[in-house]
Enzyme design. Structure first.
Site, PDB file in Angstrom:
ATOM      1  N   THR A  42       0.882  -1.153   0.000  1.00 23.52           N
ATOM      2  CA  THR A  42       0.000   0.000   0.000  1.00 23.52           C
ATOM      3  C   THR A  42       0.923   1.205   0.000  1.00 23.52           C
ATOM      4  OG1 THR A  42      -1.860  -1.031   1.095  1.00 23.52           O
ATOM      5  CG2 THR A  42      -1.515   1.201   1.698  1.00 23.52           C
ATOM      6  N   THR A  75      -4.454   2.208  -1.475  1.00 23.55           N
ATOM      7  CA  THR A  75      -4.063   0.819  -1.697  1.00 23.55           C
ATOM      8  C   THR A  75      -4.827   0.188  -2.857  1.00 23.55           C
ATOM      9  OG1 THR A  75      -3.917  -1.331  -0.562  1.00 23.55           O
ATOM     10  CG2 THR A  75      -5.866  -0.050  -0.111  1.00 23.55           C
TER      11      THR A  75
HETATM   12  N1  GLU Z   1      -5.315  -4.460   2.473  1.00 16.61           N
HETATM   13  C1  GLU Z   1      -4.576  -3.839   3.510  1.00 16.61           C
HETATM   14  C2  GLU Z   1      -5.459  -3.118   4.477  1.00 16.61           C
HETATM   15  O1  GLU Z   1      -6.435  -2.590   4.120  1.00 16.61           O
HETATM   16  C3  GLU Z   1      -3.622  -2.866   2.948  1.00 16.61           C
HETATM   17  C4  GLU Z   1      -2.592  -3.538   2.186  1.00 16.61           C
HETATM   18  C5  GLU Z   1      -1.249  -3.133   2.640  1.00 16.61           C
HETATM   19  O2  GLU Z   1      -1.055  -2.188   3.304  1.00 16.61           O
HETATM   20  O3  GLU Z   1      -0.339  -3.780   2.320  1.00 16.61           O
HETATM   21  O4  GLU Z   1      -5.165  -3.015   5.602  1.00 16.61           O
END
Ligand code: GLU
Length: 602
Positions: free
Chosen positions: A415, A433
């Site tokens: 992200t 992200t």
């Molecule tokens: N999908 C993750 C979240 O929403 C973010 C992905 C990431 O930071 O690597 O927390």
């Protein structure tokens, strides 16, 4: 003390002709490279506005917006749009995020939730294979139409600009259109992220054609162009965001999700998605009350559900405040940090998700923090997974943890976070992200952007009572934690990071380093990291193990190396407000090849 900081690698700004980052905005000819008054390295101190992002071009774009009179919200949106060009594997159009803004006129903190959302047809068992009755393998969910959530980014940009910005989106997209069209030199980070995804990209004609020219990841030093994205941004600038949510592009997105463009002969099993045109048309970015707690006399603001970032950072700080955290004894302080984080993760997994009635007030109450802190011994470690506590308002001292803890669910590893301050005292912290590096690996054909795989943040095989089970119109639980600390009602620290569920621990550890271990902000960001998320072993960077491994092991902590790739935890950006308008902006010196901090003036 933190390890010595290695030299900053060559950044894209250093490679870019100055015309690409200066004078692009609003069509005004530039007066020179947008290097900022405070230098263009990973740490800069100055006045008139400050920025830190993972990318030199994005930081240069933001500082140029500030220089030309835009505010922090304008600059954050322009930087995010540029990240969609230069860091297409971590965020922007095809994904979502969380935006925090401190308004200097009202002295209020606002947050806007642009999280991707499940289609109306999604159910708790949508990730179960109907033919076997078993959850589909994680790798299969990751690279699929099924995991694509309705993208929130563009509605979020629109909402934050209408509420708090001063520039139209069309003007803020202009620098990104130019860079997408003319191209930028491929650096090691871009190459590595492409190579990491090459097998997946090769299976989709749209992604292969864009990201694997000649069948391979672009070589370092070659110029990467994305005319499809330039055209997409240009049309959004001209026609407005309706084209994306309700117009022709919406139809193209739905078609891509429902029938991913898998290349002939590919053996990959690619599941179709459930998204429809009406899911896109009904998407809304949502203003949310920020989560608030106090730590060491400071006001801490963060993101409410569907992110668990604000409440988990807040709860862990509350627990930490009740544990020994001596500035002169890093091992004791780190032991307390790991234990506080372990307990807060147990509670987040049990209680925090996109469901009604999350007990935020109790999770952040002093009574609950006391009950949880009471379980911690200064000389030994709780055995994970620890059970969740009872944030029920009945706190009688030291409640024993009962029942079994849950194993940590999957959350992708990347992200991006950016921080901006403007000359009026406005502050934006924005984490965006597409879930993991490369998202679903599916590019909307000809449009130059990847679709997210954020729905893998739901529990893919939920047990009964799991608040993070998938559901129609639901937003998957996130760990994103854009965070702002006020001292006496004024901004003091702003920070955030990528890293899936390690985001929360990265934010916590930087706060521990800065506030309790008394490091300056650059050292607090650079310091070796470890992450304890109620997992059997604490995962740590090699430098952390080298520095603290034996002493923490002697206290009962189990340390293992963070596996990666990359074997680094987070890629933070942060600001510290030093008083009298002086701001220090800090990015990573080394992780993910370093970021770029800039200020408008020295
Ligand atoms: N999908 C993750 C979240 O929403 C973010 C992905 C990431 O930071 O690597 O927390």
């Amino acid at each position: 003390m933190p390890e010595p900081v290695r030299a900053l690698p060559r950044t894209r700004a250093a490679l870019l002709p100055s015309v690409l980052v200066s004078g692009l905005l609003l069509g005004v000819p530039g007066e020179g490279p947008a290097s900022g008054g405070g230098g263009s390295s990973w740490a800069a101190t100055g006045r008139g506005g400050a920025v830190a992002t993972v990318d030199a071009t994005a930081s240069g774009t933001a500082v140029e917006v500030l220089r030309q009179g835009g505010n922090a919200v304008d600059a954050a949106v322009a930087a995010a749009a540029m990240l969609g060009v230069t860091e297409p594997y971590v965020g922007a159009l095809g994904g979502g995020g969380f935006f925090l803004y401190y308004d200097p006129r009202t002295r209020e903190v606002h947050t806007v939730d642009g999280r991707e959302t499940a289609p109306a047809a999604m159910r708790a068992d949508s990730f179960t294979d109907p033919s076997t009755g078993k959850p589909i393998p994680l790798e299969e969910a990751v690279t699929s139409g099924l995991s694509v959530g309705v993208p929130g980014t563009l509605r979020q940009w629109d909402l934050v600009l209408r509420r708090h910005g001063t520039r139209p989106l069309s003007a803020l997209l202009r620098p990104s259109i130019t860079v997408a069209e003319r191209g930028f030199p491929v650096d090691q980070e871009f190459h590595d992220q492409t190579a990491l995804n090459a097998d997946r990209f090769a299976d989709f004609s749209s992604s292969r054609d864009l990201f694997l020219p000649g069948g391979e990841p672009p070589k370092v030093g070659t110029v990467f162009r994305n005319p499809g994205l330039a055209d997409t941004y240009r049309r959004i600038a001209r026609q407005g965001i309706g084209w994306f949510y309700d117009g022709d592009l919406a139809d193209e997105i739905v078609r891509t999700v429902q029938r991913p463009p898998v290349v002939e002969g590919s053996t990959r099993k690619v599941r179709a998605g459930l998204m429809t045109a009406s899911d896109l048309a009904s998407y809304r970015a949502l203003p949310r009350e920020p989560v608030h707690t106090r730590y060491r006399g400071l006001d801490v603001y963060g993101m409410a559900p569907p992110s668990s970032g604000g409440s988990t950072v807040g709860e862990a700080l509350n627990i930490l405040e009740r544990l020994p955290v001596p500035s002169g004894d890093h091992v004791q302080a780190l032991h307390s940090y790991l234990e506080a984080s372990k307990l807060a993760y147990a509670d987040r997994d049990r209680y925090v998700a996109d469901v009604p009635g999350v007990p935020l007030k109790e999770l952040l109450s002093d009574g609950f923090a006391g009950e949880r802190a009471c379980l911690v011994s200064p000389t030994s470690a709780l055995k994970p997974p620890v059970a969740a506590g009872s944030p029920d308002g009945q706190y009688a001292g030291c409640a024993a943890a009962s029942g079994a803890g849950r194993p940590l669910a999957h959350e992708g590893p990347q992200t991006t976070n950016l921080v901006v301050a403007d000359r009026w005292g406005g502050v934006a912290v924005y984490t965006l992200t597409i879930e993991q590096f490369g998202g679903s690996a599916i590019t909307v054909p000809g449009r130059g952007f990847l679709l997210n795989n954020e729905l893998t943040d739901f529990s893919l095989a939920p047990k009964s009572g799991d608040p993070n089970a998938a559901g129609p119109g639901k937003r998957p639980r996130s760990s994103m934690a854009p965070t702002l600390l006020l001292r006496d009602g004024r901004p003091f620290l702003a920070l955030g990071s990528p890293g899936g569920s390690t985001i929360i621990t990265t934010v916590l550890q930087i706060l521990l380093n800065r506030l309790d271990l008394r490091m300056d902000l650059p050292s607090a960001v650079a310091a070796p990291r470890a992450t304890q998320r109620n997992t059997p072993a604490t995962l740590a960077e090699q430098s952390f193990v080298d520095a603290h491994g034996p002493a923490l092991t002697a206290r009962g902590q189990t340390l293992e190396l963070f596996p990666g790739p990359p074997p680094e935890i987070g890629a933070a950006t942060a600001l510290e407000f030093l008083g009298d308008g002086l701001v220090q902006a800090v990015a990573e010196p080394v992780r993910r090849h370093g970021g770029t901090a800039l200020t408008v003036r020295d």
